[in-house]
Design an enzyme around this catalytic site. Structure first.
Site, PDB file in Angstrom:
ATOM      1  N   TYR A   1     -56.419  36.008  14.399  1.00 37.55           N
ATOM      2  CA  TYR A   1     -55.459  34.991  14.782  1.00 37.55           C
ATOM      3  C   TYR A   1     -55.750  33.641  15.188  1.00 37.55           C
ATOM      4  O   TYR A   1     -55.174  32.963  15.860  1.00 37.55           O
ATOM      5  CB  TYR A   1     -54.430  35.771  15.857  1.00 37.55           C
TER       6      TYR A   1
ATOM      7  N   HIS B   1     -56.843  35.068  32.402  1.00 36.20           N
ATOM      8  CA  HIS B   1     -56.352  35.786  31.019  1.00 36.20           C
ATOM      9  C   HIS B   1     -57.012  37.193  31.055  1.00 36.20           C
ATOM     10  O   HIS B   1     -57.869  37.412  30.218  1.00 36.20           O
ATOM     11  CB  HIS B   1     -57.082  34.739  29.954  1.00 36.20           C
TER      12      HIS B   1
END
Length: 327
Positions: free
Chosen positions: A202, A99
């Site tokens: 988000y 990631h």
């Protein structure tokens, strides 16, 4: 991924990679991850790279790494004039190899946006003192725009533009609306498309439409006040990765649509949008290998990068036969 920067002219690779590019940690999902050309390249010659940068290994401990952003120039086949635009604090480097985020994109005002995933440490996506799990915005020389949303927030990194992003692997500015679109690689059943806006959260990992890969829930919540919903999401996941927005002449019917790649499903998708809303999507290429990135070229063709068969493919329109052809 291993760290080589290559140049192609007229469809053919030049001999050998560019010499002197930064050393990368090519392990797991890390490596040399994105290359971007300055919007004023013809005037200044700047090229931008994102990569997994490692600190010197400590005795008996795994090497720690983090996404780094640099720019430089290429002169006589060699990388020169390197400048660091973003490097995390050493205490924010981690041994994880997942990631990294990695995308770079410019808007019309000249801002440079780049993404960093949460590096497998999901709680860091909500921590404004850490770079993980964020989309960042800087000027091309690395300085901070005065109107960045957290410039005056005590303890926050001033480069942060949005947060709560798990692993943003695609960024693109829409040429008509100016919206910053993002594809976010989620957990199992939680891949997302978002419109990234200044200062917005988000949600990862507080809310998600996905589950952990072992089937366990990440969160009991799929929505919460103050947290943004995706413009669209995939359940089951397609393994969403890189993206671009088509604005060429060869396929006018696709102009303004998102080009979206998928790793797990080995797909290239056309995602049609209106404003900040997703309207429709269709698969235009399937089973040609794990589709990692896509670019709409200046010639109007579409260029697709896959892991296997390990190729760069060109999708172009042949007028005489009136169909899409893969070269």
């Amino acid at each position: 991924k291993a760290g080589q920067l290559l140049i192609a002219r007229n469809g053919k690779l030049e001999a050998g990679p560019v010499k002197g590019t930064p050393e990368v940690v090519s392990e797991g999902q890390g490596g040399l991850m994105d290359v971007a050309v300055d919007p004023k390249f013809s005037e200044n010659g700047w090229i931008y790279l994102s990569f997994s940068h490692g600190l010197p290994a400590e005795d008996g401990k795994p090497q720690r790494a983090m996404t780094k952003i640099v720019r430089g120039k290429i002169e006589k086949g060699r990388w020169t004039n390197e400048e660091t635009l973003f490097a995390a604090s050493p205490d924010h480097y981690v041994p994880s190899r997942v990631h990294y985020g990695c995308r770079i994109v410019f808007d019309e005002a000249g801002h440079l946006y780049f993404s960093i995933g949460e590096r497998g440490m999901q709680e860091n996506a909500q921590d404004l003192s850490r770079p993980n799990g964020k989309v960042h915005r800087i000027w091309p020389d690395g300085s901070i725009p005065e109107d960045n949303p957290f410039v005056k927030t005590p303890g926050a990194l001033p480069s942060i533009y949005s947060y709560g992003n798990r692993n943003p692997q695609g960024l693109a500015i829409h040429p008509v609306t100016g919206y910053l679109w993002e594809t976010e690689h989620g957990p199992m059943g939680g891949d997302e498309i978002n419109v990234i806006e200044s200062g917005k959260n988000y949600g990862w990992p507080v809310i998600t439409w996905g589950r952990n890969y072992n089937g366990a829930p990440v969160s009991a919540l799929t929505e919460k006040d103050g947290l943004e919903q995706p413009a669209s999401f995939w359940r089951p996941s397609i393994g969403v990765c890189g993206m671009d927005i088509y604005n060429g002449e060869q396929f006018p019917v696709w102009r303004g649509a998102l080009l979206v790649t998928a790793l797990r499903n080995e797909e290239l998708r056309i995602v049609r949008v209106a404003g900040e809303h997703v309207q429709h999507q269709e698969i235009i290429l399937k089973n040609m290998g794990r589709a990692r990135d896509v670019v709409a070229g200046p010639d109007g063709a579409i260029y697709l990068v896959t892991n296997g068969p390990g190729a760069i493919m060109k999708l172009s329109y042949i007028k005489e036969r009136a169909y899409k052809a893969l070269e």
